[in-house]
Design a protein around this motif. Structure first.
Motif, mmCIF file in Angstrom:
data_model
loop_
_atom_site.group_PDB
_atom_site.id
_atom_site.type_symbol
_atom_site.label_atom_id
_atom_site.label_comp_id
_atom_site.label_asym_id
_atom_site.label_seq_id
_atom_site.Cartn_x
_atom_site.Cartn_y
_atom_site.Cartn_z
ATOM 1 N N SER A 1 -2.615 8.756 16.401
ATOM 2 C CA SER A 1 -1.490 9.490 15.815
ATOM 3 C C SER A 1 -0.376 8.543 15.371
ATOM 4 O O SER A 1 0.521 8.940 14.638
ATOM 5 N N ALA A 2 -0.464 7.275 15.803
ATOM 6 C CA ALA A 2 0.573 6.305 15.420
ATOM 7 C C ALA A 2 0.244 5.590 14.109
ATOM 8 O O ALA A 2 1.049 4.805 13.612
ATOM 9 N N ILE A 3 -0.935 5.840 13.549
ATOM 10 C CA ILE A 3 -1.345 5.097 12.343
ATOM 11 C C ILE A 3 -0.913 5.869 11.090
ATOM 12 O O ILE A 3 -1.269 7.040 10.946
ATOM 13 N N PRO A 4 -0.155 5.223 10.172
ATOM 14 C CA PRO A 4 0.242 5.929 8.954
ATOM 15 C C PRO A 4 -0.980 6.457 8.204
ATOM 16 O O PRO A 4 -2.059 5.861 8.279
ATOM 17 N N VAL A 5 -0.844 7.546 7.494
ATOM 18 C CA VAL A 5 -1.872 8.138 6.617
ATOM 19 C C VAL A 5 -3.000 8.838 7.407
ATOM 20 O O VAL A 5 -3.488 9.889 6.999
ATOM 21 N N VAL A 6 -3.378 8.273 8.555
ATOM 22 C CA VAL A 6 -4.532 8.795 9.298
ATOM 23 C C VAL A 6 -4.364 10.264 9.743
ATOM 24 O O VAL A 6 -5.319 11.042 9.624
ATOM 25 N N PRO A 7 -3.192 10.693 10.231
ATOM 26 C CA PRO A 7 -3.080 12.109 10.614
ATOM 27 C C PRO A 7 -3.371 13.089 9.462
ATOM 28 O O PRO A 7 -3.956 14.159 9.695
ATOM 29 N N TYR A 59 0.872 -1.189 0.000
ATOM 30 C CA TYR A 59 0.000 0.000 0.000
ATOM 31 C C TYR A 59 0.893 1.218 0.000
ATOM 32 O O TYR A 59 1.835 1.306 0.791
ATOM 33 N N SER A 60 0.641 2.125 -0.926
ATOM 34 C CA SER A 60 1.347 3.405 -0.814
ATOM 35 C C SER A 60 0.327 4.520 -0.937
ATOM 36 O O SER A 60 -0.672 4.404 -1.662
ATOM 37 N N GLN A 61 0.561 5.552 -0.207
ATOM 38 C CA GLN A 61 -0.421 6.623 -0.125
ATOM 39 C C GLN A 61 0.278 7.894 0.361
ATOM 40 O O GLN A 61 1.385 7.837 0.903
ATOM 41 N N LYS A 62 -0.376 9.013 0.160
ATOM 42 C CA LYS A 62 0.137 10.264 0.732
ATOM 43 C C LYS A 62 0.178 10.125 2.246
ATOM 44 O O LYS A 62 -0.644 9.432 2.836
ATOM 45 N N ASN A 63 1.101 10.857 2.833
ATOM 46 C CA ASN A 63 1.268 10.744 4.282
ATOM 47 C C ASN A 63 1.743 12.091 4.807
ATOM 48 O O ASN A 63 2.377 12.850 4.084
ATOM 49 N N LEU A 64 1.419 12.376 6.055
ATOM 50 C CA LEU A 64 1.853 13.640 6.643
ATOM 51 C C LEU A 64 2.907 13.368 7.701
ATOM 52 O O LEU A 64 2.660 12.613 8.648
ATOM 53 N N ASN A 65 4.078 13.977 7.528
ATOM 54 C CA ASN A 65 5.091 13.908 8.578
ATOM 55 C C ASN A 65 4.711 14.993 9.589
ATOM 56 O O ASN A 65 4.895 16.187 9.334
#
Ligand code: NAD
Length: 395
Positions: free
Chosen positions: A277-283, A164-170
């Protein structure tokens, strides 16, 4: 000690006692500003009661229905030199205000998955309350030691079957980048179900039942999430989604045993908590969602969500309203078509450059800090404060 935030990735390692107390008090004030619950449970056990949805689930029946509450959590008390965790200070503040209001409130700090914790809580119910009429199960944990085999299982947040690849917020740098996650193994699915599925929920209810401390007509609820299609591979169709399916199976099994309308799964809204806040993509999704829902005027936090859960479903005069899979849906406003369309539209466009315009990342960051008691207007962070705060029910 002067306490300031120390953020490491998706966790803040410090917490402010007065800030956490202020947070808890404002949640209590919100509940008190609402009509009293029509048919509130009166003796409530909340497992995972110190932060997020579980804390709100303790506050609502206590201050909306004068319920006695027992809370179970795993938190770090403060010492003279080191701050405690936010959940510790939240629980101290909750007990203080509850006791001032003449409400019974006792708390247990330790591993909810263990047999010892179940036995201790049962002893206290027997001694102090006789029985409980509502059990809220709101644990979020990365690992669980199963007392029956002594094994420690770890949960993972991974897609199933395909990468799975998706946009993510650092969230540290405020950059919109992307994340690529490899699919899980079958063993990881099984382990995630062990940790975040319904096995321990059922073990609690079985232990309480065997000990004779469940009131006739008791109810129990655990929390789940569904969310938008763009997070399906990492959430609903991923390892955590399998665990949530398992949770629904546990609810069905308990309804079979104790009668319909005993055990519920409530699907809640995506919110900033220590767990999410620990889940990728969710933030990134939450930052976009908050902007859309705030503009639409139907944004809610944990306390508003859980107030609605009790007022409209668990503690009203009628039965809870369920979807076709027999779940309560307080994610209904999040999932409304115009909200989801607006978020999907912003998702397609969002970049590092336009993040502050298209999303409520500043709101996300503020709320993240508030989880740890920082950024509250009524707290003077320049003042010395004592990090060592005993839990009233333990001192
Ligand atoms: P949270 O991190 O704020 O709270 C977790 C609670 O579990 C805390 O009280 C913590 O002390 C306790 N805990 C963890 N391990 C423990 C252990 N071994 N023994 C005793 N206590 C332990 O999490 P949250 O976001 O409020 O999540 C609660 C539930 O709600 C989870 O099932 C989660 O999947 C669900 N949910 C969360 C969201 C969201 O967006 N945050 C949305 C829908 C559903």
């Amino acid at each position: 000690m002067i306490i300031a935030p120390k953020i490491r990735g998706f966790i803040c390692t410090t917490a402010h006692p007065e800030g956490c107390a202020s947070n808890v008090r404002s949640q209590i004030d919100y509940v008190k500003s609402k009509p009293a619950l029509a048919d509130s449970p009166k003796k409530v056990l909340v497992i995972g009661s110190s932060t997020g949805y579980g804390l709100a689930s303790r506050i609502v029946p206590a201050f909306g229905g004068n319920a006695a509450t027992i809370g179970v959590f795993f938190e770090r008390p403060g010492t003279e030199r080191k701050t405690g965790s936010a959940g510790w200070y939240n629980s101290v503040a909750f007990e203080e205000v509850a006791h001032e209001a003449g409400l019974y409130a006792k708390s247990f700090n330790g591993d909810a998955f263990s047999n010892e914790m179940k036995a201790d809580v049962i002893d206290t119910i027997k001694a102090d309350l006789g029985k409980v009429d509502c059990v809220v199960y709101s644990l979020a944990s990365p690992r669980r030691t199963d007392p029956t085999d002594g094994e420690t299982y770890k949960s993972v947040l991974k897609p199933i079957g395909a990468p799975y690849s998706q946009k993510n917020l650092n969230t540290d740098s405020g950059e919109v980048d992307s994340v690529a996650i490899e699919p899980c193994t079958d063993e990881e699915i099984a382990h995630t179900e062990k940790v975040m599925g319904g096995e321990d929920w059922e073990m609690w209810i079985t232990a309480l039942d065997k000990a004779g401390v469940l009131a006739d007509g008791f109810s129990t609820v655990a929390y789940s999430y569904i969310g938008p299609e763009l997070t399906f591979p990492i959430y609903t169709n991923g390892t955590i989604g399998k665990a949530k399916e398992h949770l629904e199976g546990s609810a069905a099994a308990m309804n079979e045993k104790f009668g319909d309308a005993t055990a519920f799964v409530s699907v809640n809204k995506a919110l900033v908590t220590q767990a999410s806040s620990a889940i990728p993509v969710v933030p990134l999704y939450i930052s976009l969602l908050y902007k859309v829902m705030k503009e639409a005027g139907n944004h809610e936090g944990c306390i508003e969500q859980i107030q609605r859960l009790f007022a409209d479903h668990l503690a009203n005069d009628g039965a809870p309203i369920l979807d076709e899979k027999k779940r309560i849906r307080i994610d209904d406003w999040e999932m409304e078509e115009p909200i989801q369309t607006a978020v999907a539209d912003a998702w397609g466009k969002v970049t590092t450059e336009n993040l502050s315009e298209l999303s409520d990342f500043s709101g996300y960051k503020k709320e993240f800090l508030r989880l740890f008691g920082f950024g509250l207007a009524d707290v003077d962070y320049g003042l010395e404060t004592n990090p060592e705060r005993p839990l009233p029910s333990q001192s």
